[in-house]
Each structure stands twice: as structure tokens, then as C-alpha cells.
Design an enzyme around this catalytic site. Structure first.
Site, mmCIF file in Angstrom:
data_model
loop_
_atom_site.group_PDB
_atom_site.id
_atom_site.type_symbol
_atom_site.label_atom_id
_atom_site.label_comp_id
_atom_site.label_asym_id
_atom_site.label_seq_id
_atom_site.Cartn_x
_atom_site.Cartn_y
_atom_site.Cartn_z
ATOM 1 N N THR A 176 3.813 -14.506 1.180
ATOM 2 C CA THR A 176 3.941 -13.790 2.446
ATOM 3 C C THR A 176 3.328 -14.618 3.567
ATOM 4 O O THR A 176 2.405 -15.390 3.321
ATOM 5 C CB THR A 176 3.173 -12.462 2.268
ATOM 6 O OG1 THR A 176 3.909 -11.671 1.358
ATOM 7 C CG2 THR A 176 2.948 -11.717 3.544
ATOM 8 N N ASP A 207 2.865 -3.289 2.355
ATOM 9 C CA ASP A 207 1.767 -3.128 3.331
ATOM 10 C C ASP A 207 2.051 -3.923 4.613
ATOM 11 O O ASP A 207 1.530 -3.607 5.685
ATOM 12 C CB ASP A 207 0.454 -3.629 2.730
ATOM 13 C CG ASP A 207 0.549 -5.097 2.343
ATOM 14 O OD1 ASP A 207 1.537 -5.488 1.681
ATOM 15 O OD2 ASP A 207 -0.350 -5.867 2.722
ATOM 16 N N THR A 227 -2.543 -10.455 2.989
ATOM 17 C CA THR A 227 -1.566 -10.817 1.961
ATOM 18 C C THR A 227 -2.154 -10.457 0.605
ATOM 19 O O THR A 227 -3.347 -10.620 0.390
ATOM 20 C CB THR A 227 -1.219 -12.320 2.002
ATOM 21 O OG1 THR A 227 -0.408 -12.623 0.859
ATOM 22 C CG2 THR A 227 -2.437 -13.228 2.003
ATOM 23 N N GLY A 228 -1.307 -9.957 -0.282
ATOM 24 C CA GLY A 228 -1.810 -9.593 -1.604
ATOM 25 C C GLY A 228 -1.094 -8.379 -2.141
ATOM 26 O O GLY A 228 0.018 -8.055 -1.696
ATOM 27 N N GLY A 230 0.225 -5.365 -2.206
ATOM 28 C CA GLY A 230 0.470 -4.507 -1.057
ATOM 29 C C GLY A 230 0.273 -3.033 -1.317
ATOM 30 O O GLY A 230 -0.181 -2.290 -0.434
#
Ligand code: ASP
Length: 308
Positions: A176, A207, A227-228, A230
Site C-alpha cells: 500500500t 482501512d 499500512t498493515g 487493515g
């Protein structure tokens, strides 16, 4: 980190994850760094000329969306039904207002769609075909499926299906993208864009498109792009949680970020974020082995990093 003689600052990410040097050829590392640098150059030159932070983050994210290296725009990952669904948002600290698109499938630059929703609709978030259509009517460029689909991404989908998992892109090599900035007027802004997670259920919302979850900006406080994992960001309203710690409990930005990332790990998530506070200080913490990132050093020179 803050450049000494500038009245602006900007920092970018291209996704956080299990990134290790042995996973990349020198050529790949070079290409990632060059693309991050190009995105930074676009953002900093706008800020240098007196452009707004919102403009700067949007144009930087466009560069990353146009690259097949990152999981946003071109190069997005696949949902379980082999479709590409993309999400993006912009967050304007001056108005404390967002605009977003979710599950668009044809829009070349979802971040431009998010800005169009922000500026020209009465809504915070538009979804699916209606969002694609809303943007098309305004003349925003659309592309056919083959522009977004890459063989590499299809292979990732088949692997995820075999393992029966919904996979964060940064378990692999790409991610992302997002940017946060402050301009000469002290306006804070963020923009984030994603193809989501490999093998996710069609129609799942990330997210990235949700104010307060993976993105937030408020003047006099902070701009954040995450980022991660979500779904964990959404469940815990992470971006707003971090801003609220600073706003209501006077917790310093680095500590607020640490707390959010610890909570993310406790909930079996992983990831990172970039943020800039009202003084123009930038941070880019992550709880993974790496995060694609670019920032300005004290002398205002662009720096890039991938690994810990
Ligand atoms: N946050 C994104 C999502 O959950 C994924 C990522 O950051 O790589 O879709």
C-alpha cells in the site's frame, strides 16, 4: 526528522512488511528506491513552490499508483474472485474532512477519485461501480482490466488460495502507498491508496479509505497514513486513536505511535505508519521487518529506506 531550513515537510510509505535484503535483487532495490525518490521529488517541488500539502500528497501518491511495484493502482493485488478492487482516501487537516473511494475497479488513479469525492460530492466515501462512474463523469482516466492485472499478482492469489489465507501484500514484496505533508501555511494532509489484501472477500473495505482508521489529518495536531492489517486498523480506529492520545492526553507523537503499533501487534496485526505533527516533525515507525519509505533529512535532502 525535520528539514532545518524549510517551512514544509513530507514523508511517504510504500507498505510495511516482512521485507529482508535477501528477497531482492540489487536491481529491484534500485527500482523501488528510484520510484520512491521520484514520488518525493514531485511532492517536495510542489511544496517548494508554495503548493498545498493536499496537492503534494496526492501527486506523490499518483506516482506510486502508476508504478506496478506497489500495491495501489497499477500492480494492485487480487480479491478471491480474481478481480482487482482498489481503495483510496485523502484527508485534509484544514477542513478536517476526508474523501474516499472503495472497491473501484477501473479508475487509473484511485487517489484522484478520492480527491474528486472530497471536493465535489456531499459524501465522505463512495463505493464500487457508482464510484467508478462518478469519477468517469468528471473525466478521470479509466483503464481496462489488463492494465491493473499482473501475472505476479495472480500467482500470489493462487498461493494464498492454496494456503487458504487472506494475505497482506507486505508478506510479499510490495505494499500500500501513502503520504503525509505539512505546507508553508501549516496545513496538514494525508493521502493513502491500496489494492487491499490478496484473496480477500470481494467487496471487503480497507482501512485505507476510512477516516480515522488508516488515515487522518487535523491542523494543529497531526497527519497520519497507515499500512498493515487493515481490518485491525478499522476495529481499533488506529489513526484517530493516535491523534486523540496527542490531543486529549498530550502524549508525544512517537509514543502515541508506539502505543498504536503495540496494540496492533497484540491483536495479531502488523504494519506501520508515517506521520507529521503540527511542528513539521516526521516519524515513520513500523513493527515489521521493513517498510518502503522516503523522507527529507535535516538538510532537506531526499532519503529512502526499505529495511529495518
Ligand atoms: N491496509 C491495507 C488493507 O488492509 C493493506 C496494506 O496496508 O498493505 O487493505
Amino acid at each position: 526528522m525535520k528539514p532545518k531550513n524549510k517551512n514544509y515537510n513530507i514523508v511517504l510509505h510504500g507498505g510495511a512488511g516482512a521485507l529482508a535484503p535477501h528477497l531482492y535483487t540489487p536491481q529491484e532495490i534500485k527500482e523501488y528506491k528510484e520510484t520512491l525518490e521520484e514520488a518525493m521529488k514531485v511532492g517536495t517541488s510542489l511544496l517548494e513552490k508554495g503548493g498545498s500539502s493536499l496537492q503534494a500528497v496526492i501527486e506523490s501518491v499518483v506516482v506510486l499508483e502508476n508504478s506496478p511495484l506497489f500495491n495501489a493502482g497499477r500492480g494492485s493485488v487480487f480479491s478471491s474472485d480474481e478481480t482487482i478492487e482498489m481503495d483510496a482516501s485523502v484527508s485534509c487537516g484544514e477542513r478536517v474532512q476526508t474523501g474516499g473511494v472503495t472497491n473501484v475497479t477501473r479508475l487509473k488513479n484511485p487517489v484522484l477519485g478520492a480527491y474528486h469525492v472530497f471536493e465535489n460530492s456531499n459524501h465522505a466515501l463512495l463505493s464500487g461501480m457508482a464510484a467508478d462512474f462518478f469519477c468517469k463523469k468528471a473525466g478521470l482516466e479509466h483503464q481496462n482490466e489488463s492494465y491493473f492485472k499482473t501475472e505476479k499478482r495472480l500467482a500470489q492469489l493462487y498461493q494464498a488460495k492454496e494456503k487458504n489465507i487472506v494475505q497482506l501484500d507486505h508478506s510479499d514484496k510490495m505494499g500500500t502507498v501513502g503520504a503525509v505533508a505539512i505546507d508553508g501555511k501549516g496545513n496538514l494532509a494525508s493521502a493513502t491508496s491500496t489494492g487491499g489484501m490478496t484473496n480477500r472477500y470481494p467487496g471487503r473495505v480497507s482501512d485505507t479509505s476510512i477516516q480515522g482508521a488508516g488515515t487522518y489529518a487535523e491542523n494543529g495536531l497531526i497527519a497520519i497514513s497507515g499500512t498493515g492489517t487493515g481490518d485491525v486498523f478499522i476495529q481499533n480506529v488506529f489513526a484517530y486513536d493516535m491523534a486523540a492520545m496527542m490531543k486529549y492526553a498530550d502524549i508525544p507523537m512517537p509514543e502515541a505511535a508506539q502505543r498504536v503499533l503495540e496494540k496492533l501487534r497484540d491483536k495479531n496485526g502488523s504494519g506501520g505508519l508515517v506521520a507529521i505533527d503540527k511542528f513539521g516533525y516526521a516519524i515513520f515507525p513500523f513493527n515489521t521487518r521493513g517498510m518502503f519509505r522516503a523522507w527529507l533529512d535535516e538538510d532537506g535532502v531526499i532519503q529512502t529506506g526499505i529495511f529495518e
